[in-house]
Design a protein around this motif. Structure first.
Motif, PDB file in Angstrom:
ATOM      1  N   PRO A  44      29.398  16.947  35.940  1.00 15.30           N
ATOM      2  CA  PRO A  44      27.944  16.572  35.725  1.00 15.30           C
ATOM      3  C   PRO A  44      27.445  16.662  34.274  1.00 15.30           C
ATOM      4  O   PRO A  44      25.822  15.978  34.001  1.00 15.30           O
ATOM      5  N   THR A  45      28.235  17.835  33.070  1.00 18.04           N
ATOM      6  CA  THR A  45      28.205  17.717  31.945  1.00 18.04           C
ATOM      7  C   THR A  45      28.144  16.533  31.347  1.00 18.04           C
ATOM      8  O   THR A  45      28.768  15.000  31.939  1.00 18.04           O
ATOM      9  N   HIS A  46      26.800  16.135  30.476  1.00 18.16           N
ATOM     10  CA  HIS A  46      25.429  16.222  30.801  1.00 18.16           C
ATOM     11  C   HIS A  46      24.339  16.278  31.959  1.00 18.16           C
ATOM     12  O   HIS A  46      22.607  17.341  31.448  1.00 18.16           O
ATOM     13  N   ALA A  47      24.157  15.082  31.498  1.00 17.06           N
ATOM     14  CA  ALA A  47      23.144  14.547  32.429  1.00 17.06           C
ATOM     15  C   ALA A  47      22.902  15.576  34.079  1.00 17.06           C
ATOM     16  O   ALA A  47      21.279  15.350  34.118  1.00 17.06           O
ATOM     17  N   SER A  71      27.663  39.695  39.294  1.00 11.56           N
ATOM     18  CA  SER A  71      26.367  39.301  39.555  1.00 11.56           C
ATOM     19  C   SER A  71      25.787  39.057  39.286  1.00 11.56           C
ATOM     20  O   SER A  71      24.672  38.050  40.375  1.00 11.56           O
ATOM     21  N   PHE A  72      26.684  37.182  39.563  1.00 10.62           N
ATOM     22  CA  PHE A  72      26.510  36.098  39.938  1.00 10.62           C
ATOM     23  C   PHE A  72      27.435  35.129  40.040  1.00 10.62           C
ATOM     24  O   PHE A  72      29.190  35.847  39.472  1.00 10.62           O
ATOM     25  N   ILE A  73      27.406  33.885  40.960  1.00  7.27           N
ATOM     26  CA  ILE A  73      28.723  33.762  41.059  1.00  7.27           C
ATOM     27  C   ILE A  73      28.559  32.327  41.095  1.00  7.27           C
ATOM     28  O   ILE A  73      28.049  31.694  41.548  1.00  7.27           O
ATOM     29  N   LYS A  74      28.972  31.324  40.606  1.00 11.02           N
ATOM     30  CA  LYS A  74      28.981  29.720  41.178  1.00 11.02           C
ATOM     31  C   LYS A  74      31.028  28.758  41.136  1.00 11.02           C
ATOM     32  O   LYS A  74      31.431  28.995  39.959  1.00 11.02           O
ATOM     33  N   VAL A  75      30.864  29.095  41.898  1.00  9.75           N
ATOM     34  CA  VAL A  75      32.053  27.727  41.940  1.00  9.75           C
ATOM     35  C   VAL A  75      31.885  25.590  42.066  1.00  9.75           C
ATOM     36  O   VAL A  75      30.760  25.998  42.952  1.00  9.75           O
ATOM     37  N   GLY A  76      32.568  25.296  41.451  1.00  7.39           N
ATOM     38  CA  GLY A  76      32.214  23.462  41.558  1.00  7.39           C
ATOM     39  C   GLY A  76      33.030  23.185  40.512  1.00  7.39           C
ATOM     40  O   GLY A  76      33.393  23.608  39.439  1.00  7.39           O
ATOM     41  N   ASN A  77      32.221  21.740  40.290  1.00  7.94           N
ATOM     42  CA  ASN A  77      32.731  20.808  38.970  1.00  7.94           C
ATOM     43  C   ASN A  77      31.748  21.119  38.409  1.00  7.94           C
ATOM     44  O   ASN A  77      30.533  20.444  39.106  1.00  7.94           O
ATOM     45  N   PHE A  78      31.795  21.099  37.406  1.00 10.00           N
ATOM     46  CA  PHE A  78      30.449  21.750  36.460  1.00 10.00           C
ATOM     47  C   PHE A  78      30.870  21.199  35.434  1.00 10.00           C
ATOM     48  O   PHE A  78      30.282  19.774  34.247  1.00 10.00           O
ATOM     49  N   GLU A  82      15.503  22.216  38.909  1.00  7.69           N
ATOM     50  CA  GLU A  82      14.834  20.486  39.361  1.00  7.69           C
ATOM     51  C   GLU A  82      16.585  20.029  38.602  1.00  7.69           C
ATOM     52  O   GLU A  82      16.329  19.194  37.565  1.00  7.69           O
ATOM     53  N   THR A  83      16.979  20.327  39.157  1.00  4.86           N
ATOM     54  CA  THR A  83      18.422  18.307  37.896  1.00  4.86           C
ATOM     55  C   THR A  83      19.376  18.141  39.318  1.00  4.86           C
ATOM     56  O   THR A  83      19.238  18.537  40.813  1.00  4.86           O
ATOM     57  N   ILE A  84      20.031  17.461  38.653  1.00  5.43           N
ATOM     58  CA  ILE A  84      21.032  16.395  40.091  1.00  5.43           C
ATOM     59  C   ILE A  84      22.341  17.484  40.672  1.00  5.43           C
ATOM     60  O   ILE A  84      22.569  17.690  42.043  1.00  5.43           O
ATOM     61  N   ALA A  85      23.072  17.789  39.335  1.00  6.99           N
ATOM     62  CA  ALA A  85      24.004  19.009  39.981  1.00  6.99           C
ATOM     63  C   ALA A  85      23.563  20.123  39.747  1.00  6.99           C
ATOM     64  O   ALA A  85      24.639  20.822  39.803  1.00  6.99           O
TER      65      ALA A  85
END
Length: 331
Positions: free
Chosen positions: A60-63, A290-297, A327-330
Motif C-alpha cells: 500500500p505504500t504510498h497512496a 512499546s509499539f508493534i505493527k505486522v503486515g504488508n506495508f 483516516e487512510t486506506i492501509a
C-alpha cells in the motif's frame, strides 16, 4: 508470468483508477497525473502538507497512507520507477495551504533527483519546501540505484510520525527537525525467498533455487549481502535482529517500535511466526517493544520475504505519534 492484469503498460493507470474508485472517501486523483490527494481537503487547512511517493509496486505504500493524520498526497511512478518532477510538483501545489510542504523521499537516485526538481519548481512559485531522504536499510552501503543506504519499510514510520505532527500544527521547520531526529534511529533489513516480477519485464529480478534465500535484498530486487540455504524462522529472525542490534545497540532501558513487513507474497501466518521469534529474541534482551505493527506495508510486487524495522523511540512524542488516529486506506 501469471498476473491478474490486462496490458502491462496500463498497470499503474488501472491500479490508480481502481484505488480511487474503491476508496473515494480517502483519496482522489489529481487530473492528468498519478498523484492522489486527500478527499477531505478541509483536514489540510492551515497545516503543512506532506507529500511522498515513488515507483509503483510497493503497495500500500504510498497512496494507502494518504489521509488525515498521515500523508497529504502521494505520487505514483511507473513500476519501480520514480514519479516525474511535474507530477510531484502538481501534488505539492494541490496540498500547499500557505504553510509550506514537506517531502518524504526514499533514498533512490531517481527519487532524490525528481523530488529535488519538483522542490525547485515549487519554490519558484513561492511555495516553501523542505524534505527528508530516508535511508533506513542497513543491508548494504551502496546498491544499484543508490548512493548510500536505501529507503525501505521504515519510511512508513516516518510518514506516520510526521503526519501526526503536521496534523497537530507543527511548522515546516519543526517537521524538518523531527525528521532529522528520527532518521538515525530508524533501521531496517530484509530477507527474500524469491524475487519480484515486473509486469513489463515478465521474469523475476533475480533467481533463487528452491532451497535458497538471500539476506539484505532491496525492494526493487537489488542484491543483498549473502545467499544460503533456507533456515527456520528463528534463524532468520536471529540474523536480521543481530544486524539491527549492531547498528542501534539495543538497550533494555530504551523504548522501541517494531515493524514486521511482508514483501508481497508472504502469508500473514509466516509474518506472525517471524514476529513470535523476534519478540522472543527481544525478550532475551529484556526488551518489550512499546509499539508493534505486522503486515504488508512496503511490498515489492510478488516478492516472497520479510523485512524487520526497529525505531528507537528517543523522544516520547514519537510513540504518541505512532498511536495517533488516522483516516487512510492501509494503516
Amino acid at each position: 508470468m501469471k498476473k491478474i492484469i490486462n496490458d502491462p503498460k496500463d498497470v499503474v493507470a488501472e491500479m490508480v483508477d481502481g484505488m480511487v474508485r474503491a476508496y473515494p472517501q480517502y483519496v482522489q486523483q489529481v487530473p492528468e497525473t498519478f498523484a492522489l490527494v486527500r478527499s477531505n481537503q478541509d483536514s489540510m487547512k492551515g497545516k503543512v502538507g506532506i507529500v511522498s511517493g515513488g515507483g509503483s509496486g510497493h503497495e500500500p505504500t504510498h497512496a494507502g497512507f494518504v489521509g488525515q493524520g498521515m500523508l497529504s498526497a502521494a505520487v505514483a511512478g511507473q513500476v519501480f520507477t520514480s514519479p516525474t518532477p511535474d507530477q510531484i510538483y502538481e501534488a505539492i501545489k494541490v496540498v500547499d495551504q500557505g504553510k509550506g510542504v514537506f517531502l518524504v523521499v526514499k533514498n533512490y537516485s531517481g527519487d532524490v533527483m525528481n523530488f529535488d526538481m519538483a522542490k525547485d519548481l515549487a519554490e519558484m512559485d513561492g511555495i516553501e519546501v523542505k524534505s527528508v531522504v530516508v535511508d533506513d536499510d542497513i543491508a548494504v552501503e551502496n546498491s544499484l540505484y543508490t548512493q548510500g543506504r536505501r529507503g525501505v519499510a521504515g519510511t512508513v514510520l516516518m510518514h506516520k510520525i510526521l503526519g501526526a505532527a503536521a496534523d497537530q500544527g507543527a511548522s515546516l521547520a519543526e517537521l524538518a527537525k523531527i525528521a532529522q531526529a528520527v532518521l538515525p534511529k530508524l533501521k531496517t533489513i530484509a530477507v527474500a525467498l524469491s524475487a519480484a516480477t515486473v509486469p513489463e519485464v515478465g521474469k523475476p529480478g533475480f533467481e533463487l533455487a528452491d532451497d535458497e534465500i538471500e539476506y539484505g535484498v532491496g525492494i526493487h530486487s537489488e542484491p543483498g549481502y549473502r545467499r544460503e540455504k533456507i533456515k527456520p524462522a528463528k534463524s532468520l529472525a536471529t540474523e536480521l535482529l543481530t544486524k539491527i542490534d549492531d547498528e542501534l545497540k539495543l538497550d533494555p532501558n530504551k523504548q522501541y517500535a517494531l515493524l514486521v513487513n511482508g514483501m508481497g507474497a508472504t502469508p500473514l501466518m509466516e509474518q506472525y511466526i517471524f514476529t513470535h521469534n523476534i519478540l522472543d529474541l527481544l525478550a532475551e534482551k529484556n526488551i518489550k517493544p512499546s509499539f508493534i505493527k505486522v503486515g504488508n506495508f512496503m511490498t515489492s510486487l510478488d516478492m516472497a520475504g520479510i523485512s524487520l524495522t526497529l525505531l528507537e523511540l528517543a523522544d516520547s512524542t514519537w510513540l504518541n505519534a505512532l498511536n495517533y488516529p488516522v483516516e487512510t486506506i492501509a494503516w
